[in-house]
Design a protein around this motif. Structure first.
Motif, short mmCIF file in Angstrom:
data_model
loop_
_atom_site.label_atom_id
_atom_site.label_comp_id
_atom_site.label_asym_id
_atom_site.label_seq_id
_atom_site.Cartn_x
_atom_site.Cartn_y
_atom_site.Cartn_z
N PRO A 1 17.75 5.80 -15.86
CA PRO A 1 18.11 5.72 -14.44
C PRO A 1 19.47 5.04 -14.29
N ASP A 2 20.11 5.22 -13.13
CA ASP A 2 21.48 4.71 -12.91
C ASP A 2 21.58 3.19 -13.03
N ASP A 3 20.47 2.48 -12.82
CA ASP A 3 20.57 1.01 -12.83
C ASP A 3 20.36 0.39 -14.21
N ILE A 4 20.27 1.22 -15.26
CA ILE A 4 20.27 0.72 -16.65
C ILE A 4 21.33 1.51 -17.40
N VAL A 5 22.30 0.83 -18.02
CA VAL A 5 23.37 1.52 -18.75
C VAL A 5 23.57 0.85 -20.12
N ILE A 6 23.39 1.63 -21.20
CA ILE A 6 23.66 1.13 -22.54
C ILE A 6 25.17 1.03 -22.71
N GLN A 7 25.65 -0.16 -23.12
CA GLN A 7 27.09 -0.38 -23.25
C GLN A 7 27.59 -0.03 -24.65
N SER A 8 26.72 -0.15 -25.67
CA SER A 8 27.10 0.23 -27.02
C SER A 8 25.83 0.35 -27.87
N SER A 9 25.94 1.09 -28.96
CA SER A 9 24.84 1.20 -29.92
C SER A 9 25.46 1.19 -31.31
N SER A 10 24.82 0.53 -32.25
CA SER A 10 25.38 0.48 -33.61
C SER A 10 24.27 0.19 -34.61
N GLU A 11 24.47 0.64 -35.85
CA GLU A 11 23.50 0.37 -36.90
C GLU A 11 23.71 -1.07 -37.38
N VAL A 12 22.61 -1.81 -37.60
CA VAL A 12 22.72 -3.18 -38.12
C VAL A 12 21.84 -3.29 -39.36
#
Lengths: 252, 252
Positions: free
Chosen positions: A84-95
């Protein structure tokens, strides 16, 4: 199997906080559901900060394990299309597969925003706390400096926090005034349950003249659970970011 | 009979603009209804700026006539108790009975807010326009200066504005950058329909490198309806205040 770290931003207004609940809508619940449908596996995220109902975030952190072949850094964009518009992933990365968002050396930064005027400002009302009693930002600034360093924050914790120690270190605590907005920005190595909101409530009590700036020292000298505050409303609080000190060391 | 002036603030997200509609919920419709029930008479407000659907305001102005004995300056607080949270009266006062909010010498100030990053910020998303293409604020600042002074804004008006002249004077047009936020603040003696949003859209085209800052001069030199822009989305726009120059003169 790989472990993915997400930076998660959300407007907390319409959620019953981070932590999954049987019936209510939560950030964690939505992430599990949308990641599950994106990746075609059952996904369980682990959040760094289980923010309360109504609290916002720009950079909360969550990790999860997956068998997917989608590259880690591509997951953010794909997941945003389902959220939904009120949740936004800012980045994703493998750790690394032993990375745990809660059991690491971190620095968290929060902002608490107050709107101080005779009448509320509806344009930003979802993410500020409205105070109509005039506040003296200079008094609040003086008091904010007393938070710096290592202290026992027992007075700034609410009943029943199941924590070993109530000692925390504050690296930054600034009060900025911009027109009718007064913002407290605080960075620390950890925060007790409701601690930031109790700190904000304490500064408001001082800003309106009910307490002196020296009250903060008194709360540290003679700590007693719940003595500070009051607990300022959730809507003024935003988790700005979480800094993982080990990641920083590795980057050096 | 007395005439009351209201300063009206609202989050425009859930409204179909200012102007009353037969079926949709509008600011004007809500004000007429709530004033009517507060004062026990039929009330018809006249708004200074009939903002579009989704546009916000901190200081729009409305006037109405009433037989009430409630003092003018008391009406704000009484009305706020009846209004939904997203509309807040900032002040109320009695004005001369020939005061008309639209037919006076005024200066209006608007702000248009852009959030420029790879991913949107859901915390402030209701009152900013998200642009993911990197913007050069310095180019936008250079272009903004070209708006200053008296110009024919025909290029910045959309089809069918029923206006005698498309010449307007801009007293202030500033572009400020604060982290990922870029804000255009503009003050003028009047604005054509969609003009501020067309100005913002023009600065965005320039900021992303599609057009040169000199394009603004070209739009003034060879004006053609709708040539500027595009029309930036309503949610980024807030009417900050309306200054009545006559009131200022009287106050001197």
């Amino acid at each position: 199997m790989k472990r993915i770290k997400l930076e998660v931003a959300y407007d907390g207004t319409n959620y019953c906080g981070w932590q999954i609940q049987p019936k209510d809508t939560t950030i964690e619940g939505i992430l599990n559901e949308k990641l599950g449908s994106l990746l075609g596996e059952e996904i369980t995220v682990i959040g760094a900060s289980r923010t309360d109902s109504g609290v916002h975030a720009l950079g909360n952190v969550a990790v999860f394990d997956t068998e997917t072949e989608i590259p880690g850094e591509r997951i953010a964009r794909a997941l945003n299309q389902r959220l939904p518009d009120d949740i936004v992933i800012q980045s994703s990365s493998e750790v690394k597969d032993d990375f745990h968002p809660r059991y690491q050396d971190t620095r968290k930064t929060y902002e608490y925003t107050i709107y101080n005027a005779e009448f509320d400002n509806p344009v930003t009302a979802r993410h500020h706390h409205f105070v109509y009693v005039p506040l003296d930002a200079e008094r609040m600034r003086t008091a904010a400096r007393c938070f710096l360093g290592e202290h026992d924050f027992l007075s700034f914790s609410t009943t029943g926090s199941p924590t070993k120690t109530t000692v925390r270190t504050i690296y930054e605590c600034e009060v900025r005034q911009n027109g009718r907005y007064i913002t407290m920005r605080v960075t620390g190595n950890g925060f007790l349950y409701n601690m930031v909101r109790m700190m904000a409530g304490t500064l408001i009590s001082i800003g309106r003249g009910r307490k002196d700036p020296e009250w903060v020292r008194e709360l540290f000298l003679h700590p007693k659970r719940g003595k500070a505050g009051p607990n300022a409303p959730a809507k003024g609080l935003t988790l700005i970011n979480i800094h993982y000190m080990d990641e920083e060391k590795e980057a050096d």
